[in-house]
Design a protein around this motif. Structure first.
Motif, PDB file in Angstrom:
ATOM      1  N   GLU A 283       0.839  -1.203   0.000  1.00  0.00           N
ATOM      2  CA  GLU A 283       0.000   0.000   0.000  1.00  0.00           C
ATOM      3  C   GLU A 283       0.868   1.245   0.000  1.00  0.00           C
ATOM      4  O   GLU A 283       0.560   2.244  -0.689  1.00  0.00           O
ATOM      5  CB  GLU A 283      -0.909  -0.001   1.226  1.00  0.00           C
ATOM      6  N   ALA A 284       2.003   1.247   0.708  1.00  0.00           N
ATOM      7  CA  ALA A 284       2.873   2.427   0.761  1.00  0.00           C
ATOM      8  C   ALA A 284       3.463   2.740  -0.611  1.00  0.00           C
ATOM      9  O   ALA A 284       3.510   3.910  -1.030  1.00  0.00           O
ATOM     10  CB  ALA A 284       3.989   2.190   1.791  1.00  0.00           C
ATOM     11  N   VAL A 285       3.922   1.731  -1.341  1.00  0.00           N
ATOM     12  CA  VAL A 285       4.491   1.939  -2.684  1.00  0.00           C
ATOM     13  C   VAL A 285       3.435   2.494  -3.625  1.00  0.00           C
ATOM     14  O   VAL A 285       3.680   3.433  -4.404  1.00  0.00           O
ATOM     15  CB  VAL A 285       5.074   0.618  -3.220  1.00  0.00           C
ATOM     16  N   THR A 286       2.252   1.954  -3.587  1.00  0.00           N
ATOM     17  CA  THR A 286       1.166   2.407  -4.475  1.00  0.00           C
ATOM     18  C   THR A 286       0.793   3.842  -4.175  1.00  0.00           C
ATOM     19  O   THR A 286       0.548   4.651  -5.084  1.00  0.00           O
ATOM     20  CB  THR A 286      -0.053   1.504  -4.296  1.00  0.00           C
ATOM     21  N   ARG A 287       0.733   4.215  -2.912  1.00  0.00           N
ATOM     22  CA  ARG A 287       0.390   5.587  -2.551  1.00  0.00           C
ATOM     23  C   ARG A 287       1.465   6.571  -3.008  1.00  0.00           C
ATOM     24  O   ARG A 287       1.167   7.703  -3.415  1.00  0.00           O
ATOM     25  CB  ARG A 287       0.195   5.692  -1.030  1.00  0.00           C
ATOM     26  N   GLU A 288       2.742   6.201  -2.941  1.00  0.00           N
ATOM     27  CA  GLU A 288       3.819   7.090  -3.395  1.00  0.00           C
ATOM     28  C   GLU A 288       3.715   7.361  -4.897  1.00  0.00           C
ATOM     29  O   GLU A 288       3.825   8.515  -5.339  1.00  0.00           O
ATOM     30  CB  GLU A 288       5.174   6.467  -3.058  1.00  0.00           C
ATOM     31  N   LEU A 289       3.483   6.341  -5.745  1.00  0.00           N
ATOM     32  CA  LEU A 289       3.319   6.511  -7.191  1.00  0.00           C
ATOM     33  C   LEU A 289       2.098   7.370  -7.495  1.00  0.00           C
ATOM     34  O   LEU A 289       2.141   8.263  -8.354  1.00  0.00           O
ATOM     35  CB  LEU A 289       3.181   5.137  -7.857  1.00  0.00           C
ATOM     36  N   HIS A 290       1.023   7.126  -6.744  1.00  0.00           N
ATOM     37  CA  HIS A 290      -0.194   7.907  -6.976  1.00  0.00           C
ATOM     38  C   HIS A 290       0.046   9.368  -6.643  1.00  0.00           C
ATOM     39  O   HIS A 290      -0.467  10.282  -7.320  1.00  0.00           O
ATOM     40  CB  HIS A 290      -1.330   7.344  -6.109  1.00  0.00           C
ATOM     41  N   GLY A 291       0.852   9.667  -5.642  1.00  0.00           N
ATOM     42  CA  GLY A 291       1.143  11.055  -5.280  1.00  0.00           C
ATOM     43  C   GLY A 291       1.918  11.774  -6.386  1.00  0.00           C
ATOM     44  O   GLY A 291       1.642  12.944  -6.695  1.00  0.00           O
ATOM     45  N   ARG A 292       2.923  11.132  -6.985  1.00  0.00           N
ATOM     46  CA  ARG A 292       3.697  11.755  -8.059  1.00  0.00           C
ATOM     47  C   ARG A 292       2.834  12.013  -9.297  1.00  0.00           C
ATOM     48  O   ARG A 292       2.904  13.090  -9.903  1.00  0.00           O
ATOM     49  CB  ARG A 292       4.878  10.852  -8.420  1.00  0.00           C
ATOM     50  N   GLN A 293       2.041  11.039  -9.657  1.00  0.00           N
ATOM     51  CA  GLN A 293       1.166  11.219 -10.813  1.00  0.00           C
ATOM     52  C   GLN A 293       0.171  12.355 -10.559  1.00  0.00           C
ATOM     53  O   GLN A 293      -0.113  13.158 -11.454  1.00  0.00           O
ATOM     54  CB  GLN A 293       0.422   9.910 -11.111  1.00  0.00           C
ATOM     55  N   THR A 294      -0.347  12.426  -9.385  1.00  0.00           N
ATOM     56  CA  THR A 294      -1.312  13.481  -9.053  1.00  0.00           C
ATOM     57  C   THR A 294      -0.640  14.846  -9.086  1.00  0.00           C
ATOM     58  O   THR A 294      -1.225  15.836  -9.570  1.00  0.00           O
ATOM     59  CB  THR A 294      -1.905  13.218  -7.674  1.00  0.00           C
TER      60      THR A 294
END
Length: 1002
Positions: A283-294
């Motif tokens: 979940e932590a890795v997925t949230r980090e990628l989602h933050g950069r894309q956002t």
């Protein structure tokens, strides 16, 4: 205990002072107390008991003082007695009422007790020495010497025949009651109660321990829950045997099952923890990628929006340039704005001031307004000089009102006093008449009271007279029947005696024996003995007929004596009441009582009238003074009122002219003051408005020229372009923020890390979060399950330990209750296997009863010539009743036992007498063995025939042989002929007397 002398004074039926010399009376060892019924035979024993114990024989209150005694003669008993080898003199005076020694009336004579002991001095001279004057000390010393209570003493010294006849016939419970009082068996009853209470206490403790085991079992069952199972059954209230060992096995089995379940739950919790960590990292890795894309997408969107605002930003630049040029004209523009504001304010003030002026002053110029205001100030000064005159007028008005009120009050007081004085004579005459009527009613009530007291005595005497006359009629009928019965009994006796005399030869012949001489002729041969005819009466028949005749005579004489007494009583009552019927006397009494009540009611008005006359005198003085004071005051007030009224009229005329339309001078001055103030304010406002108009025109011309030089077409355009420092700063800040934001978003878009993240597929945060949440829930559930399992194991450990301690205590309580219950059942006769249901107290009393029966049989055998024997029985009672105090009698003629209530009257007498004597021996021994040298036997001898009476007297002689003195209380004539030492008690209307007789009656 041996009695020597007894002195009675004003005691019971004995009015005077009488002394009984027991030393002389008991010289033969057997003496008789006889006299008419009610003469006072039993009173002698009452006096003895009172002297020894300070109380009469019975528990109820007994009147000791004689009604016949003089008022000044104290009731007193003195007893000279030897107890346990010590000779004592006991002197007692009961509490009583006596006349006062000084003055009139009665006083209470307190109870007194004096105890003296006979001692011998060194010369051998005997004398009485005082021992104690305390009720408690004397009573304790006498009781210790006797060794028995008052109840025991009365039972063993005075043998009341009827009480022991009841004891002979009574059931076990009645015997138990009497024996319990004599032998103090209540201590054994206390042991029974204590054992029962102890049994109930141990049962209560045992039941409490059982309840505690069941409560712990319920808590263990609740702690284990429905998941844990045991191979043993849980303890239940209806299985007491399962509350010890089986309960512990059941609890231990549940504890072991809980331990196994806790270990399994702990392993599942550790496995769930590992799965939770894996999904948290994902979940932590997925949230980090989602933050950069956002962040990249947001920067692109914001930059596009800023580019759309470019035209607006160019307009803001032009607006900033105009504001900077207009800022150079700011001082001139400010002076124009200030002048314009002052001009407007001055015009508004002038308009407002002129609005407040009077209509005739509204159009005047400034100079005219000032002139009118000054004239108004001069008028105000003139009015101020008249203000004291107006205050004087107010005080005059107030004084006139006060004086008028006082005149009205004095008028009312004068009228009230004179009206009351006019009515006083009538009221006084009425009250004096009421007082005279009340006095006459008092004299009348005293006459009625005296007549009513006399009539009360006549009514009571008439009631006694009528009651005696009715009883006389009934008694005359009874006497006639008794005379007839006596005549029939005499004829029957004479007939039987004549027939027996005629057949005496046959009766003698029946006793002849061949070879023995004839008691008549002396011959030893009897050739032709006479034969008795059929139905020939025997000696027993003649004796029975004689006794029947004597009983009939006794009954007839008794009724005749009653009739004579009734006639005397009726004659005395008739002498008091007269021949007037009772109804007439009662009617006369009722009428007289009504008259008395009426006269008392009328006489009660005298006190009220006296008080009202005194009040009338006091009020007369008050009203006379009130009339004088009111007349003088009214005259003075009228003179003052006329003088002040004239002064008030003069001032009113002068001030009305000065006030005009105003209500007061002050109001007129206030109106003029307000007018002058408004005129002056309007003049000043007009001058200020003219000055403001000139200033505004000058400053407007200067500002218009400066605006043209700065490039503005008009003064208004220059004023619109002006911005405040704050507005200009905000405008520049908005322009700078737009430029900075555009540069910041462009920097984000140029970041290579974000460009790489934007190139990848969109991150699914919700899916990763859902997987992580599922792993968290699984781990929380596993941890909760493991924690619950550990807590359950801990609870079961504590509860099992507590249960073991309670079970151990329950075992001890079960054993204690079993022992206590067994002892209680033994004491109450309820133990299993008991042959006889006998309580402990009954068992002890049964042993005493056996002793009493054994002592009684010694005398009963002599009295019954060996025929009867008493026997104690402990047979099982019917219907489960308590056993142990049964009593039956064995008849040697039949060889069979029978119930005691089947005995005849004479048999019951000597059987109960034997019981009484036996009980006296046992109680004496129980009390310490002090010998009782004197016994009294009360009545019962009239039921015995001559032979049985002879046997009973032989038994009494045997008591005398053992140094016992026996006093027989009876009125049987036969005893008077056989006993030489007699104490005859005679009764009379003035009280009973004593006489010591030393010869047998003829």
């Amino acid at each position: 205990m041996r009695l020597h002398h007894l002195t009675l004074q004003a005691f019971g039926p004995f009015a005077g002072t009488h002394t009984v010399d027991f030393d002389a009376l008991t010289a033969d060892g057997l003496f008789l107390l006889h006299g008419d019924t009610g003469a006072g035979k039993s009173t002698l024993f009452t006096a003895i008991c009172f002297a020894l114990y300070g109380e009469p024989p019975v528990d109820r209150d007994l009147l000791l003082r004689s009604h016949h005694a003089p008022a000044d003669l104290l009731t007193q008993v003195t007893l000279d007695v030897t107890i346990a080898g010590q000779r004592l003199l006991i002197d007692r005076v009961p509490q009583q009422t006596r006349p006062k020694k000084n003055g009139t009336g009665d006083t209470v004579q307190k109870a007194e007790t004096r105890l003296s002991r006979f001692t011998t001095d060194a010369l051998g001279q005997g004398h009485w020495e005082a021992s104690s004057k305390s009720h408690q000390e004397a009573g304790k010393e006498i009781k210790d010497l006797l060794g028995m209570s008052r109840t025991q003493f009365c039972q063993v010294v005075l043998l009341p025949q009827n009480e022991f006849t009841k004891f002979l016939y009574a059931d076990a419970s009645k015997r138990r009651e009497l024996l319990g009082k004599l032998f103090y068996s209540d201590r054994y009853a206390f042991i029974e109660r204590w054992l029962n209470d102890h049994s109930r206490t141990t049962q209560k403790n045992r039941d409490a321990a059982r309840d505690e085991v069941l409560h712990l079992a319920a808590r263990i069952h609740q702690a284990a829950g429905p998941d844990l199972k045991s191979q043993y059954d849980a303890p239940a209230p209806d299985t007491a045997h399962a509350l010890t060992g089986p309960a512990l096995a059941w609890a231990q089995d549940l504890f072991q099952a809980s331990q196994a379940d806790a270990a399994t739950a702990q392993a599942e919790a550790e496995k769930a923890k590992k799965n939770q960590l894996t999904h948290q990292n994902l979940e932590a890795v997925t949230r980090e990628l989602h933050g950069r894309q956002t962040a990249h997408a947001t920067a692109r969107t914001q930059l596009n929006r800023l580019d759309e605002q470019t035209p607006h930003q160019e307009a803001l630049g032009r607006r900033r340039e105009q504001a900077r040029r207009a800022q150079q004209l700011a001082p001139l523009l400010h002076t124009v704005s200030t002048a314009r504001t002052d001009h407007t304010r001055a015009q508004d003030s002038e308009s407002a001031a002129r609005t407040r002026l009077l209509p005739e002053h509204a159009t005047l110029q400034a100079a005219d307004l000032a002139t009118v205001g000054q004239r108004t100030r001069d008028d105000i000064a003139v009015l101020n000089t008249l203000l004291p005159e107006e205050a004087t007028l107010g005080q005059l008005t107030t004084d006139l009102k006060r004086i008028d009120t006082e005149r009205q009050d004095f008028t009312v007081q004068q009228r009230t006093a004179r009206d009351w004085l006019e009515q006083e004579t009538t009221r006084r005459t009425t009250l004096q008449a009421r007082r005279e009527a009340a006095r006459e009613a008092e004299e009348e009530s005293r006459r009625h009271q005296a007549q009513l007291e006399i009539l009360n005595g006549r009514v009571a005497a008439a009631e006694r007279r009528d009651a005696h006359l009715a009883e006389i009629t009934i008694t005359e009928q009874r006497l006639a029947a008794a005379q007839k019965e006596t005549e029939q009994a005499a004829q029957a006796h004479i007939g039987i005696r004549r027939r027996r005399t005629e057949g005496m030869a046959a009766e003698l012949a029946a006793g002849l024996t061949d070879g023995a001489p004839c008691p008549v002729c002396g011959s030893c041969s009897h050739p032709a003995p006479a034969q008795a005819p059929d139905g020939h009466p025997t000696r027993e028949d003649e004796q029975a007929a004689e006794k029947a005749h004597q009983r009939a005579q006794h009954q007839r004489d008794k009724i005749a004596a009653e009739l004579q007494q009734l006639r005397e009583n009726a004659a005395g009552a008739t002498g008091e009441a007269g021949d007037t019927p009772l109804a007439s006397l009662k009617a006369e009494h009722e009428a007289l009582a009504a008259q008395l009540a009426d006269s008392l009611e009328r006489a009660a008005d005298r006190g009220t009238v006296e008080e009202e006359l005194l009040a009338l005198d006091r009020e007369h003085i008050t009203m006379t003074e009130q009339d004088s004071v009111a007349t003088a005051g009214l005259s003075a007030r009228n003179a003052s009122y006329d003088t002040l009224s004239q002064r008030q009229a003069e001032l009113t005329e002068k001030l009305d002219a000065a006030r005009g339309t105003a209500p007061t001078l002050a109001a007129r001055i206030d109106d003029l003051t307000r007018t002058a103030d408004r005129l002056e304010q309007a003049a000043e406002a007009s001058r200020t408005a003219a000055s403001a108009t000139q200033v505004l025109h000058t400053r407007t011309s200067q500002a218009a020229n400066a605006a043209t030089s700065q490039g503005f077409d008009t003064l208004a355009a220059a004023e619109q372009a002006v911005l405040s420092d704050k507005d200009l700063h905000e405008l520049e800040e908005e322009i700078n923020q737009w430029r900075e934001a555009r540069a910041s978003h462009q920097t984000v878009l140029d970041d290579p890390v974000l460009q790489e993240a934007a190139a990848q597929p969109a991150a699914d945060v919700e899916a990763a979060t859902a997987l992580r949440t599922a792993a968290d829930d699984q781990h929380a559930l596993a941890v909760t399950t493991a924690s619950t399992a550990r807590a359950r194991t801990t609870d079961l450990t504590d509860l099992s330990t507590t249960l073991a301690g309670v079970v151990e205590r329950l075992g001890a309580l079960e054993q204690a209750h079993s022992t206590a219950r067994h002892l209680a059942d033994l004491a109450t006769g309820n133990a299993s296997g008991t042959r006889v249901r006998m309580q402990l107290e009954a068992y002890v009393l049964a042993a005493r009863l056996e002793q009493v029966v054994a002592a009684a049989n010694t005398r009963l055998s002599l009295m019954s010539e060996g025929r009867y024997t008493l026997r104690h029985s402990d047979h099982q009672a019917a219907h489960g009743a308590r056993s142990g105090l049964g009593l039956e009698i064995t008849d040697s003629w039949t060889g069979r036992p029978r119930k005691t209530d089947t005995l005849s009257g004479g048999e019951s007498f000597f059987a109960s007498l034997s019981l009484a004597l036996g009980l006296a021996d046992v109680v004496t021994h129980e009390a310490g063995g002090n010998p009782l040298d004197t016994l009294f036997i009360d009545e019962g001898f009239g039921t015995l025939d001559d032979d049985t009476l002879h046997n009973v007297l032989d038994v009494l002689d045997s008591l005398r042989a053992h140094d016992r003195t026996v006093g027989v209380i009876s009125h049987i004539p036969e005893l008077r002929r056989r006993i030489t030492q007699r104490l005859h008690i005679r009764k009379s209307p003035t009280g009973s007397t004593l006489a010591h007789l030393t010869e047998a009656a003829e």
